[in-house]
Design a protein around this motif. Sequence first.
Motif, PDB file in Angstrom:
ATOM      1  N   HIS A   1       3.925  -1.086  -8.592  1.00 54.64           N
ATOM      2  CA  HIS A   1       5.230   0.137  -8.990  1.00 54.64           C
ATOM      3  C   HIS A   1       5.310  -0.493 -11.071  1.00 54.64           C
TER       4      HIS A   1
ATOM      5  N   HIS B   1       5.523   0.361   3.222  1.00 50.72           N
ATOM      6  CA  HIS B   1       5.689   1.975   4.108  1.00 50.72           C
ATOM      7  C   HIS B   1       7.217   2.114   3.315  1.00 50.72           C
ATOM      8  N   ARG B   2       7.557   0.491   3.163  1.00 47.28           N
ATOM      9  CA  ARG B   2       9.595   0.557   3.296  1.00 47.28           C
ATOM     10  C   ARG B   2       9.399   0.893   1.177  1.00 47.28           C
ATOM     11  N   CYS B   3       8.381  -0.170   0.840  1.00 44.96           N
ATOM     12  CA  CYS B   3       8.476   0.344  -0.449  1.00 44.96           C
ATOM     13  C   CYS B   3       7.890   1.332  -1.410  1.00 44.96           C
ATOM     14  N   GLY B   4       7.896   2.404  -0.443  1.00 46.25           N
ATOM     15  CA  GLY B   4       7.225   3.402  -1.549  1.00 46.25           C
ATOM     16  C   GLY B   4       5.657   3.835  -1.554  1.00 46.25           C
TER      17      GLY B   4
END
Length: 704
Positions: A221, A190-193
């Motif tokens: 990514h 979640h923090r990594c988007g």
Amino acid sequence: MESIPISDPYVPRRYIVGFSREMASFKQWLTDPNPTTSLFDVSGIGGIGKTTLLLEMTKAASQAEVLTLWLDGQSELATSGAFLSGLGASLEIEYGRRREPGLPLLSFVIEELTRQRSVLLIDNCSRLAGIEGWLMSSFLPKLTDAGVLFVMASRGGLPLQWYTSPYWGHRIRAFPLSLLTREEVLDYLHRCGLDEMLRTEVAQKTKGLPLHLAMTVDVLHSKQSNPGASAGLDEIPGTLSADILREAASPDLFQALSVLSLLPAADQSTLNRLLDPPLDAAGYYALGNLSFVRRTAYGLTLHHVIAGLLRNDFAQRDAAQFQVRRQQVFQLLAEQFRHADTRQQRGIAAHIMELYREFLPSAHAYADFSTALSPGVHTPFRPEDLGSLQQLLAAAISPTNWQSELVHAKAYSALLDDIARHSPEGICVVRDDSGTPLAFCAGFWLHGSTLPMLDRYAPGILALLSDERVALRTLSRESADTLCVLLAAVDVRHPLYGPEELGALLMRQWLVEMTSGLRGIMFTADPQLNGLFQILGFQEMGHIKLNGTETEGELTRWELDFRHQTFDTWVKEVIRQTGPTGLTALMTRNESRAEMDGTAAKQILELLFRSEEMEQLPVVRKMGLRGTAVQTCVQNILTATEAGYPLTQLDQSILRAVYLQKDRNKNQLADDFHMSRTTFYRHTLQALDHMGHVLTRALSEVRG
């Protein structure tokens, strides 16, 4: 000499999850008004996050304005001189501390470390052996009364002699790093988007290994920024992590690791039954010293996630050899299962189900077995669980079909209360790591005291038990061996696990409980559940039409009866229904070479005094023996002064009474052996199974 690596130029922005226990202990030492010289022993496999943890400790120590030094064990643990030179250079580069001319380097370092509270972080401590004698005799004793914390990170942890040292053993705290939990993985993603749908898939495939997780995110990514690239997620699962594990062990040990991944635990002799060439004592010792291998009373074992990664790699590298080895393990575990106690049987059953999980449904409305979730150590129902189970049941009624089709919804709560009061052992609970219930199923053990309650909540069931009702009404609670499941629910609102994942976990745990020689009965009109029960080896035992309940229609009665079939027979049946032709053929070939089972032993005993008829039995014809020779062999086994393993003297007595003397009925025999009829029946089945093993060996010797 390397300075403290504050940032890694090759890694994009990182988010840190986990390490709460380790960092809490570290910060407690930093703020202790009277710190003592201590050692933190950080251990774990490659990629588990040792270096990341040391970096987090470095930041915390710097913020606390504590003297912080970093050494790389790859180059600075080779000699005592390299060790001291590394510390001296770090003191000069990081803090401007220069050694006075003529002052010995050892004295300079000791003086600086004792001047104030200090933290010394040493990464890659696997090469510590070269200087550990000097450290323990010449360096550390000079810091006994100083406030210095040594954080030493390695794959295998500090050697045993550190913990047994009278001077340093009590100063060491061990921090073996574990894989990330599902919650920590999802938090990181979640923090990594990452997109929410993608998070679940990545969490399932990366198995909680931090380096694997971080590199997977990097790959995704990268591909998202390159529209022409393929998603690539299917290429990630086993390869990366298996490569890390292969690198963590020497090539000589990797084959042993691959075999160990197929076993719940194994001592040296068990491993060597499956290894070619065998592992010597030194190799077995080295295997046990790997950071991701744990020693138990039953031998060495792997973390279940690591074992899964190695199995996946094994299957991809050499599918044919994997099938052969897995089947050999299956035969070995089936043999161990017969002689194990109930707790060991549960462990073996759970492991075999995991070993063949690919043959269980992976996309089902109620149970998705594709996720490698572990049910953990079984903890029986506790009275304090009842409130949580009632909440799970209430929440599951409206949005899903996790409810009974036999009972009015308004009666669910009262039914669960009565089951907990009168048949608590009929409740199977799946819990998370903290012990909180995630799912459960509940029912009555069938005996004289529970039939009235069964009739009260689901009266139509008794019609399907007509052939057993008379016997059940007089059956004592202690003799009950049949569980009729009436309720089931999972945490349908759980933020980390889907209902289907929890459904599979619940079904696995319930099946494991049944394998100890019990029978389970379920009823359903749901086509999805009917299909699931059939796949899982349940037998269809009739139909019942119920009116006025939540489901008005025809319900099917399903049974799974481990009183009359062995666990390994059930597994083979499931694989025959779902497995590929090649695997089924392999199992058939192995069966033809397997030992005589209890059924064959029973056939021989029943025809023991009719030798000509006995000769027509397939098992006797296959061995090419005369009936008289088999008869003599059996009589010798049953009258021997010392029973041949695994046959016991009790087994001999039971088999002699039933098949040689034959002067009493089953009720009389049960009374003579001070058992209930049900218990006597179980002992008879076990005795036949043991007889099959002994008879196989004896007849093989007769054949020469």
